[in-house]
Scaffold this motif. Structure first.
Motif, PDB file in Angstrom:
ATOM      1  N   ARG A 149       0.833  -1.208   0.000  1.00  0.00           N
ATOM      2  CA  ARG A 149       0.000   0.000   0.000  1.00  0.00           C
ATOM      3  C   ARG A 149       0.869   1.260   0.000  1.00  0.00           C
ATOM      4  NH1 ARG A 149      -1.559   3.698   3.297  1.00  0.00           N
ATOM      5  NH2 ARG A 149      -0.412   2.766   5.037  1.00  0.00           N
ATOM      6  N   GLN A 150       1.903   1.231   0.843  1.00  0.00           N
ATOM      7  CA  GLN A 150       2.801   2.382   0.882  1.00  0.00           C
ATOM      8  C   GLN A 150       3.492   2.578  -0.464  1.00  0.00           C
ATOM      9  OE1 GLN A 150       5.475   1.714   4.135  1.00  0.00           O
ATOM     10  NE2 GLN A 150       3.917   2.086   5.724  1.00  0.00           N
ATOM     11  N   GLY A 151       3.813   1.439  -1.095  1.00  0.00           N
ATOM     12  CA  GLY A 151       4.441   1.533  -2.408  1.00  0.00           C
ATOM     13  C   GLY A 151       3.499   2.141  -3.432  1.00  0.00           C
ATOM     14  N   GLU A 152       2.216   1.707  -3.375  1.00  0.00           N
ATOM     15  CA  GLU A 152       1.236   2.263  -4.315  1.00  0.00           C
ATOM     16  C   GLU A 152       1.028   3.749  -4.069  1.00  0.00           C
ATOM     17  OE1 GLU A 152      -2.173  -0.127  -3.742  1.00  0.00           O
ATOM     18  OE2 GLU A 152      -1.424  -1.842  -4.919  1.00  0.00           O
ATOM     19  N   GLU A 153       0.959   4.114  -2.765  1.00  0.00           N
ATOM     20  CA  GLU A 153       0.796   5.534  -2.452  1.00  0.00           C
ATOM     21  C   GLU A 153       2.010   6.333  -2.920  1.00  0.00           C
ATOM     22  OE1 GLU A 153       0.061   5.885   1.685  1.00  0.00           O
ATOM     23  OE2 GLU A 153      -2.025   5.161   1.584  1.00  0.00           O
ATOM     24  N   GLU A 154       3.179   5.750  -2.707  1.00  0.00           N
ATOM     25  CA  GLU A 154       4.393   6.435  -3.150  1.00  0.00           C
ATOM     26  C   GLU A 154       4.407   6.578  -4.665  1.00  0.00           C
ATOM     27  OE1 GLU A 154       7.997   8.402  -2.712  1.00  0.00           O
ATOM     28  OE2 GLU A 154       6.510   7.792  -1.212  1.00  0.00           O
ATOM     29  N   GLU A 155       3.956   5.489  -5.339  1.00  0.00           N
ATOM     30  CA  GLU A 155       3.894   5.541  -6.798  1.00  0.00           C
ATOM     31  C   GLU A 155       2.879   6.585  -7.262  1.00  0.00           C
ATOM     32  OE1 GLU A 155       3.077   2.520 -10.579  1.00  0.00           O
ATOM     33  OE2 GLU A 155       3.020   1.793  -8.501  1.00  0.00           O
ATOM     34  N   LYS A 156       1.713   6.642  -6.553  1.00  0.00           N
ATOM     35  CA  LYS A 156       0.693   7.639  -6.893  1.00  0.00           C
ATOM     36  C   LYS A 156       1.222   9.050  -6.672  1.00  0.00           C
ATOM     37  CE  LYS A 156      -4.088   8.927  -5.790  1.00  0.00           C
ATOM     38  NZ  LYS A 156      -5.266   8.621  -4.931  1.00  0.00           N
ATOM     39  N   LYS A 157       1.935   9.210  -5.561  1.00  0.00           N
ATOM     40  CA  LYS A 157       2.507  10.516  -5.253  1.00  0.00           C
ATOM     41  C   LYS A 157       3.528  10.924  -6.314  1.00  0.00           C
ATOM     42  CE  LYS A 157       5.034  12.967  -1.630  1.00  0.00           C
ATOM     43  NZ  LYS A 157       5.673  12.850  -0.292  1.00  0.00           N
ATOM     44  N   ILE A 158       4.350   9.949  -6.698  1.00  0.00           N
ATOM     45  CA  ILE A 158       5.359  10.236  -7.724  1.00  0.00           C
ATOM     46  C   ILE A 158       4.692  10.597  -9.045  1.00  0.00           C
ATOM     47  CG2 ILE A 158       7.192   9.183  -9.111  1.00  0.00           C
ATOM     48  CD1 ILE A 158       7.961   7.558  -6.629  1.00  0.00           C
ATOM     49  N   LYS A 159       3.582   9.855  -9.368  1.00  0.00           N
ATOM     50  CA  LYS A 159       2.865  10.144 -10.605  1.00  0.00           C
ATOM     51  C   LYS A 159       2.258  11.539 -10.573  1.00  0.00           C
ATOM     52  CE  LYS A 159      -0.785   8.310 -13.590  1.00  0.00           C
ATOM     53  NZ  LYS A 159      -1.804   7.250 -13.767  1.00  0.00           N
ATOM     54  N   GLN A 160       1.664  11.897  -9.409  1.00  0.00           N
ATOM     55  CA  GLN A 160       1.066  13.227  -9.272  1.00  0.00           C
ATOM     56  C   GLN A 160       2.143  14.312  -9.393  1.00  0.00           C
ATOM     57  OE1 GLN A 160      -1.144  13.683  -5.661  1.00  0.00           O
ATOM     58  NE2 GLN A 160      -1.875  15.744  -6.149  1.00  0.00           N
ATOM     59  N   GLU A 161       3.260  14.062  -8.726  1.00  0.00           N
ATOM     60  CA  GLU A 161       4.354  15.036  -8.818  1.00  0.00           C
ATOM     61  C   GLU A 161       4.859  15.155 -10.251  1.00  0.00           C
ATOM     62  OE1 GLU A 161       7.266  13.673  -6.097  1.00  0.00           O
ATOM     63  OE2 GLU A 161       6.230  14.435  -4.301  1.00  0.00           O
ATOM     64  N   TYR A 162       4.839  14.005 -10.956  1.00  0.00           N
ATOM     65  CA  TYR A 162       5.288  14.026 -12.339  1.00  0.00           C
ATOM     66  C   TYR A 162       4.346  14.860 -13.204  1.00  0.00           C
ATOM     67  CZ  TYR A 162       6.465  12.349 -17.009  1.00  0.00           C
ATOM     68  OH  TYR A 162       6.813  12.275 -18.337  1.00  0.00           O
ATOM     69  N   GLU A 163       3.008  14.687 -12.970  1.00  0.00           N
ATOM     70  CA  GLU A 163       2.038  15.471 -13.739  1.00  0.00           C
ATOM     71  C   GLU A 163       2.176  16.960 -13.431  1.00  0.00           C
ATOM     72  OE1 GLU A 163      -1.686  13.771 -12.699  1.00  0.00           O
ATOM     73  OE2 GLU A 163      -1.467  12.009 -14.009  1.00  0.00           O
ATOM     74  N   GLU A 164       2.353  17.266 -12.135  1.00  0.00           N
ATOM     75  CA  GLU A 164       2.555  18.669 -11.765  1.00  0.00           C
ATOM     76  C   GLU A 164       3.815  19.220 -12.425  1.00  0.00           C
ATOM     77  OE1 GLU A 164       0.706  20.721 -10.058  1.00  0.00           O
ATOM     78  OE2 GLU A 164      -0.879  19.248  -9.690  1.00  0.00           O
ATOM     79  N   LYS A 165       4.798  18.355 -12.473  1.00  0.00           N
ATOM     80  CA  LYS A 165       6.048  18.782 -13.087  1.00  0.00           C
ATOM     81  C   LYS A 165       5.872  19.031 -14.579  1.00  0.00           C
ATOM     82  CE  LYS A 165      10.937  17.560 -13.211  1.00  0.00           C
ATOM     83  NZ  LYS A 165      11.960  16.556 -12.825  1.00  0.00           N
ATOM     84  N   LEU A 166       5.009  18.184 -15.227  1.00  0.00           N
ATOM     85  CA  LEU A 166       4.733  18.394 -16.645  1.00  0.00           C
ATOM     86  C   LEU A 166       4.064  19.745 -16.876  1.00  0.00           C
ATOM     87  CD1 LEU A 166       3.500  14.891 -17.903  1.00  0.00           C
ATOM     88  CD2 LEU A 166       5.644  16.051 -18.443  1.00  0.00           C
ATOM     89  N   LYS A 167       3.058  20.056 -15.994  1.00  0.00           N
ATOM     90  CA  LYS A 167       2.385  21.351 -16.126  1.00  0.00           C
ATOM     91  C   LYS A 167       3.382  22.493 -15.919  1.00  0.00           C
ATOM     92  CE  LYS A 167      -2.098  19.618 -14.497  1.00  0.00           C
ATOM     93  NZ  LYS A 167      -3.131  19.725 -13.430  1.00  0.00           N
ATOM     94  N   GLU A 168       4.192  22.320 -14.902  1.00  0.00           N
ATOM     95  CA  GLU A 168       5.184  23.355 -14.618  1.00  0.00           C
ATOM     96  C   GLU A 168       6.172  23.484 -15.777  1.00  0.00           C
ATOM     97  OE1 GLU A 168       6.942  26.351 -12.408  1.00  0.00           O
ATOM     98  OE2 GLU A 168       5.065  25.264 -12.072  1.00  0.00           O
ATOM     99  N   THR A 169       6.468  22.318 -16.370  1.00  0.00           N
ATOM    100  CA  THR A 169       7.390  22.333 -17.505  1.00  0.00           C
ATOM    101  C   THR A 169       6.788  23.071 -18.695  1.00  0.00           C
ATOM    102  OG1 THR A 169       8.332  20.225 -16.795  1.00  0.00           O
ATOM    103  CG2 THR A 169       8.722  20.879 -19.076  1.00  0.00           C
ATOM    104  N   ALA A 170       5.452  22.822 -18.933  1.00  0.00           N
ATOM    105  CA  ALA A 170       4.780  23.516 -20.042  1.00  0.00           C
ATOM    106  C   ALA A 170       4.790  25.021 -19.819  1.00  0.00           C
ATOM    107  CB  ALA A 170       3.349  22.999 -20.174  1.00  0.00           C
ATOM    108  N   LYS A 171       4.526  25.406 -18.563  1.00  0.00           N
ATOM    109  CA  LYS A 171       4.545  26.834 -18.239  1.00  0.00           C
ATOM    110  C   LYS A 171       5.943  27.409 -18.444  1.00  0.00           C
ATOM    111  CE  LYS A 171       3.539  30.046 -14.476  1.00  0.00           C
ATOM    112  NZ  LYS A 171       3.110  30.176 -13.062  1.00  0.00           N
ATOM    113  N   LYS A 172       6.905  26.637 -17.997  1.00  0.00           N
ATOM    114  CA  LYS A 172       8.280  27.106 -18.150  1.00  0.00           C
ATOM    115  C   LYS A 172       8.682  27.178 -19.615  1.00  0.00           C
ATOM    116  CE  LYS A 172      10.071  25.567 -13.684  1.00  0.00           C
ATOM    117  NZ  LYS A 172      11.033  24.670 -12.993  1.00  0.00           N
ATOM    118  N   GLU A 173       8.128  26.240 -20.425  1.00  0.00           N
ATOM    119  CA  GLU A 173       8.436  26.261 -21.852  1.00  0.00           C
ATOM    120  C   GLU A 173       7.921  27.540 -22.493  1.00  0.00           C
ATOM    121  OE1 GLU A 173      10.154  24.374 -23.819  1.00  0.00           O
ATOM    122  OE2 GLU A 173      10.754  22.949 -22.266  1.00  0.00           O
TER     123      GLU A 173
END
Length: 338
Positions: A164-188
């Protein structure tokens, strides 16, 4: 199977090592085997061929250990099957045949291992057969406590929590990745704007650099012209100095030549004076030698005259003595005659 009067049930789970990884079916089969043991599991025997023990099989064992929990390691016994006759007879021969994964696994289970006796080599009544089987039984009877379904359930809950902790960590990483994509688009987008500004700045700097290069070129041309003028003046001065130096050198050479001639004349005069002095000295020496020769000749004449006078006196004395002797002889003879 009975050990020391205690009866044990053997639950077989064949085919575990036929797979290269731990699957849910394998773990389910192991869980069912544990649940069948109402009074708990006294020992967990991992049986594998002595001829092969690969890293994949070790990974399977590690997966099973994680599934059963760390407490299960205290109940694990490794049993080698399909051993050679020599390996069954001598445990040291078996130990020497282990590769690195086997040694690591045996060390992890606190050196609890045995060899399945092969009845084709050693019948059940053979001492070797009994010794190998007795070693395994001794490990089983020496186990403290049993592995229970509660421990299995506890381990499964821990594994579920880890998953469960692994799934939550994976979900958190995925969410951070999506946020990072948005931030990357803005930065682009900001990057494109900044790039345009930077291009304008570069164009302005390039124009400034071009003008600066032109001014630098004009300055370099002026400096070059000035340098050539200085070099021309320096060349004229150098040529004039060389001419002056050449004139002074010729004057020095002429003066040195006159001086050398004067010295030569002085040396010649001195040489002639020395020669005259040597001539006079030689004449004096010759005159002195002739004088000494004359004196020596005179002394020789004097010695010769003295010697002749001495001989004359000697002869006269001898003559007188002889005359005296003759006279004496005559006198004696005369006296004798008388």
């Amino acid at each position: 199977m009975s050990i020391d009067g205690i009866k044990y049930n053997i639950v077989d789970t064949p085919g575990i090592f036929d797979t290269q990884k731990v699957t849910d079916d394998v773990l389910k089969e192991i869980a069912n085997a544990v649940k069948k043991c109402a009074y708990g599991v006294k020992a967990i025997l991992f049986v594998f061929e002595a001829r092969r023990f690969t890293d994949e099989q070790k990974n399977v064992l590690e997966g099973i250990r994680r599934f059963l929990g760390e407490e299960a390691i205290n109940y694990i016994i490794a049993v080698f099957s399909h051993a050679t006759k020599t390996q069954i007879r001598d445990r040291n021969v078996m130990r020497q045949a282990w590769n690195s994964p086997v040694r690591s696994f045996i060390q992890d289970i606190d050196n609890r291992w045995g060899i399945a006796p092969n009845s084709d080599y050693f019948p059940p009544d053979d001492p070797v057969h009994k010794a190998r089987l007795g070693e395994i039984m001794a490990f089983i009877s020496g186990m403290r406590g049993v592995y229970t379904t509660d421990q299995l359930e506890k381990s499964r809950k821990e594994q579920e929590e880890i998953r469960r902790q692994g799934e939550e960590e994976e979900k958190k990483i995925k969410q951070e990745y999506e946020e990072k994509l948005k931030e990357t688009a803005k930065k682009e987008s900001e990057k494109a704007y900044n790039q345009k500004i930077e291009d304008l700045r570069k164009e302005f700097r390039a124009k400034q650099e071009e003008e600066e290069k032109l001014r630098r070129k004009e300055k370099e041309d002026a400096d070059e012209q000035f340098r050539k003028s200085i070099e021309s003046i320096q060349t004229e001065n150098r040529m004039q100095r060389e001419q002056d130096e050449d004139l002074r050198r010729k004057e020095r050479e002429a003066a040195e030549e006159r001086h050398m001639k004067s010295l030569e004349m002085m040396r010649q005069d001195h040489k002639e004076q020395q020669e005259r002095a040597e001539t006079m000295l030689n004449q004096r020496i010759q005159e002195e030698e002739r004088r000494r020769e004359r004196d020596e000749e005179a002394r020789r004449e004097e010695r010769k005259q003295a010697e002749e006078d001495y001989r004359s006196r000697i002869e006269e004395v001898e003559k007188n003595l002889k005359n005296r002797e003759n006279n004496e002889t005559t006198r004696l003879m005369k006296e004798l005659q008388d």
